[in-house]
Design a protein around this motif. Sequence first.
Motif, PDB file in Angstrom:
ATOM      1  N   GLY A  57       0.782  -1.240  -0.045  1.00 53.92           N
ATOM      2  CA  GLY A  57      -0.024  -0.047  -0.091  1.00 53.92           C
ATOM      3  C   GLY A  57       0.883   1.284  -0.039  1.00 53.92           C
ATOM      4  O   GLY A  57       1.978   1.032  -0.006  1.00 53.92           O
ATOM      5  N   GLY A  58       0.186   2.497  -0.036  1.00 52.63           N
ATOM      6  CA  GLY A  58       1.061   3.576  -0.003  1.00 52.63           C
ATOM      7  C   GLY A  58       0.175   5.011  -0.641  1.00 52.63           C
ATOM      8  O   GLY A  58      -1.041   4.845  -0.629  1.00 52.63           O
ATOM      9  N   MET A  59       0.852   5.879  -0.926  1.00 50.82           N
ATOM     10  CA  MET A  59       0.399   7.128  -1.246  1.00 50.82           C
ATOM     11  C   MET A  59       1.086   7.602  -2.557  1.00 50.82           C
ATOM     12  O   MET A  59       2.280   7.628  -2.755  1.00 50.82           O
ATOM     13  CB  MET A  59       0.633   8.239  -0.192  1.00 50.82           C
ATOM     14  N   ILE A  60       0.223   8.105  -3.437  1.00 48.23           N
ATOM     15  CA  ILE A  60       0.679   8.956  -4.692  1.00 48.23           C
ATOM     16  C   ILE A  60       0.207  10.569  -4.373  1.00 48.23           C
ATOM     17  O   ILE A  60      -0.978  10.499  -4.077  1.00 48.23           O
ATOM     18  CB  ILE A  60      -0.004   8.524  -5.991  1.00 48.23           C
ATOM     19  N   ILE A  61       1.015  11.260  -4.400  1.00 46.93           N
ATOM     20  CA  ILE A  61       0.926  12.618  -4.229  1.00 46.93           C
ATOM     21  C   ILE A  61       0.942  13.514  -5.664  1.00 46.93           C
ATOM     22  O   ILE A  61       2.137  13.614  -6.112  1.00 46.93           O
ATOM     23  CB  ILE A  61       1.807  13.393  -3.070  1.00 46.93           C
ATOM     24  N   PHE A  62      -0.132  13.983  -6.137  1.00 46.95           N
ATOM     25  CA  PHE A  62      -0.019  14.781  -7.354  1.00 46.95           C
ATOM     26  C   PHE A  62      -0.146  16.191  -7.213  1.00 46.95           C
ATOM     27  O   PHE A  62      -0.824  16.696  -6.126  1.00 46.95           O
ATOM     28  CB  PHE A  62      -1.384  14.340  -8.147  1.00 46.95           C
ATOM     29  N   GLY A  63       0.737  17.000  -7.870  1.00 43.36           N
ATOM     30  CA  GLY A  63       0.797  18.380  -8.000  1.00 43.36           C
ATOM     31  C   GLY A  63       2.248  18.528  -6.923  1.00 43.36           C
ATOM     32  O   GLY A  63       2.257  19.838  -6.404  1.00 43.36           O
ATOM     33  N   VAL A  64       3.247  17.759  -7.092  1.00 44.34           N
ATOM     34  CA  VAL A  64       4.368  18.053  -6.504  1.00 44.34           C
ATOM     35  C   VAL A  64       5.732  17.895  -7.637  1.00 44.34           C
ATOM     36  O   VAL A  64       5.710  16.779  -8.065  1.00 44.34           O
ATOM     37  CB  VAL A  64       4.709  17.163  -5.142  1.00 44.34           C
ATOM     38  N   GLU A  65       6.457  18.826  -7.737  1.00 42.11           N
ATOM     39  CA  GLU A  65       7.497  18.930  -8.399  1.00 42.11           C
ATOM     40  C   GLU A  65       8.574  18.139  -7.779  1.00 42.11           C
ATOM     41  O   GLU A  65       9.115  18.192  -6.802  1.00 42.11           O
ATOM     42  CB  GLU A  65       7.967  20.297  -8.814  1.00 42.11           C
ATOM     43  N   GLU A  66       9.192  17.234  -8.678  1.00 46.55           N
ATOM     44  CA  GLU A  66      10.194  16.236  -8.378  1.00 46.55           C
ATOM     45  C   GLU A  66      11.674  16.554  -8.830  1.00 46.55           C
ATOM     46  O   GLU A  66      11.736  17.145 -10.130  1.00 46.55           O
ATOM     47  CB  GLU A  66       9.781  14.990  -8.511  1.00 46.55           C
ATOM     48  N   ASN A  67      12.746  16.587  -8.004  1.00 47.23           N
ATOM     49  CA  ASN A  67      13.885  16.572  -8.619  1.00 47.23           C
ATOM     50  C   ASN A  67      14.246  14.884  -9.315  1.00 47.23           C
ATOM     51  O   ASN A  67      14.187  14.210  -8.506  1.00 47.23           O
ATOM     52  CB  ASN A  67      15.069  16.656  -7.470  1.00 47.23           C
ATOM     53  N   ASP A  68      14.453  14.978 -10.642  1.00 49.78           N
ATOM     54  CA  ASP A  68      14.675  13.752 -11.348  1.00 49.78           C
ATOM     55  C   ASP A  68      15.933  12.936 -11.206  1.00 49.78           C
ATOM     56  O   ASP A  68      15.764  11.741 -11.121  1.00 49.78           O
ATOM     57  CB  ASP A  68      14.764  14.120 -12.764  1.00 49.78           C
ATOM     58  N   GLU A  69      16.765  13.573 -10.497  1.00 47.56           N
ATOM     59  CA  GLU A  69      18.178  12.867 -10.305  1.00 47.56           C
ATOM     60  C   GLU A  69      17.972  12.261  -8.796  1.00 47.56           C
ATOM     61  O   GLU A  69      18.564  11.231  -8.662  1.00 47.56           O
ATOM     62  CB  GLU A  69      19.415  13.870 -10.086  1.00 47.56           C
ATOM     63  N   THR A  70      17.373  12.828  -7.818  1.00 49.41           N
ATOM     64  CA  THR A  70      17.483  12.449  -6.486  1.00 49.41           C
ATOM     65  C   THR A  70      15.939  11.949  -6.250  1.00 49.41           C
ATOM     66  O   THR A  70      15.575  11.075  -5.030  1.00 49.41           O
ATOM     67  CB  THR A  70      17.693  13.392  -5.541  1.00 49.41           C
ATOM     68  N   ASN A  71      14.818  11.889  -7.018  1.00 46.01           N
ATOM     69  CA  ASN A  71      13.412  11.451  -6.761  1.00 46.01           C
ATOM     70  C   ASN A  71      13.163  12.102  -5.443  1.00 46.01           C
ATOM     71  O   ASN A  71      12.330  11.568  -4.623  1.00 46.01           O
ATOM     72  CB  ASN A  71      13.579   9.958  -6.727  1.00 46.01           C
ATOM     73  N   THR A  72      13.645  13.413  -5.045  1.00 49.69           N
ATOM     74  CA  THR A  72      12.971  14.111  -4.011  1.00 49.69           C
ATOM     75  C   THR A  72      12.036  15.268  -4.159  1.00 49.69           C
ATOM     76  O   THR A  72      12.158  15.805  -5.354  1.00 49.69           O
ATOM     77  CB  THR A  72      14.075  14.359  -2.902  1.00 49.69           C
ATOM     78  N   PRO A  73      11.089  15.592  -3.297  1.00 46.86           N
ATOM     79  CA  PRO A  73      10.251  16.714  -3.822  1.00 46.86           C
ATOM     80  C   PRO A  73      10.882  18.010  -3.607  1.00 46.86           C
ATOM     81  O   PRO A  73      11.665  18.063  -2.827  1.00 46.86           O
ATOM     82  CB  PRO A  73       9.209  16.717  -2.718  1.00 46.86           C
ATOM     83  N   GLN A  74      10.833  18.991  -4.550  1.00 46.29           N
ATOM     84  CA  GLN A  74      11.507  20.530  -4.475  1.00 46.29           C
ATOM     85  C   GLN A  74      10.557  21.489  -4.552  1.00 46.29           C
ATOM     86  O   GLN A  74      10.937  22.435  -4.078  1.00 46.29           O
ATOM     87  CB  GLN A  74      12.403  20.412  -5.730  1.00 46.29           C
ATOM     88  N   SER A  75       9.282  21.227  -4.989  1.00 48.62           N
ATOM     89  CA  SER A  75       8.364  22.515  -4.757  1.00 48.62           C
ATOM     90  C   SER A  75       6.934  21.728  -4.865  1.00 48.62           C
ATOM     91  O   SER A  75       6.585  20.628  -5.546  1.00 48.62           O
ATOM     92  CB  SER A  75       8.534  23.419  -5.824  1.00 48.62           C
ATOM     93  N   VAL A  76       5.723  22.663  -4.564  1.00 48.44           N
ATOM     94  CA  VAL A  76       4.575  22.143  -4.772  1.00 48.44           C
ATOM     95  C   VAL A  76       4.075  23.136  -5.690  1.00 48.44           C
ATOM     96  O   VAL A  76       4.070  24.437  -5.724  1.00 48.44           O
ATOM     97  CB  VAL A  76       3.661  22.581  -3.544  1.00 48.44           C
ATOM     98  N   CYS A  77       3.670  22.415  -7.028  1.00 50.26           N
ATOM     99  CA  CYS A  77       3.104  22.922  -8.053  1.00 50.26           C
ATOM    100  C   CYS A  77       1.602  23.013  -8.200  1.00 50.26           C
ATOM    101  O   CYS A  77       0.982  23.827  -8.794  1.00 50.26           O
ATOM    102  CB  CYS A  77       3.942  22.538  -9.301  1.00 50.26           C
ATOM    103  N   GLY A  78       1.017  22.049  -7.691  1.00 46.57           N
ATOM    104  CA  GLY A  78      -0.596  21.700  -7.751  1.00 46.57           C
ATOM    105  C   GLY A  78      -0.971  21.459  -9.219  1.00 46.57           C
ATOM    106  O   GLY A  78      -0.430  21.425 -10.068  1.00 46.57           O
ATOM    107  N   ILE A  79      -2.198  20.917  -9.106  1.00 47.41           N
ATOM    108  CA  ILE A  79      -2.883  20.374 -10.482  1.00 47.41           C
ATOM    109  C   ILE A  79      -4.288  21.147 -10.204  1.00 47.41           C
ATOM    110  O   ILE A  79      -4.756  21.684  -9.343  1.00 47.41           O
ATOM    111  CB  ILE A  79      -3.097  18.942 -10.357  1.00 47.41           C
TER     112      ILE A  79
END
Length: 199
Positions: A57-79
Amino acid sequence: MFIRNIEDITMEDMQYLIYNEIGEDKTLEYKRELQIDTGDDRKEFLADVSAFANAEGGMIIFGVEENDETNTPQSVCGIIIDNEDELVRKIDNLTRDSISPRIPEIKYKIIALSDANKSILIIQIGQSYILPHRVTYKGWDKFFVRDSKGKHPMDIDELRQSFGLSDSLFKKIEDYKMDRISFYHENKYGIFDSKSLFY
């Protein structure tokens, strides 16, 4: 690992994820956009959801900009969400019609941003006890599972293990139910008198 009751998640939690660089793992994934309008996009979405259900199980969070190299979130962009109820209904219909058996627990949380036109969408997929779940959409007939590196199609060994785990969980549930019935029937500790069970 980010574990929180979805009803309690706030914008502060999103900032916590970004500030502490909480990266994707087996139970957490970030998506910049929600794309479910075309056939290929729907297949990708269904694969993501079913993969979580077939794992822990787990969570998918939509609307978050991600750093492609580190797979860490870098900002909230929203949808952009025009109608929250309609969107949830659309997702429910898609997963119900295209994932078999139906996933027992999927929850949603929408957090509005200061920009009135945008929001964060969180989808929480519960760990399933009726494994494995198969994506059946327009000729697609595949099983997916998630690990720390993301989702991938299940191989024969993973399918065999998944079916075995499902049988084991059913047996544990049935054993627990029979144990409770036996406990009350025998009234081992004198908690109930005979009349209280029927009146």
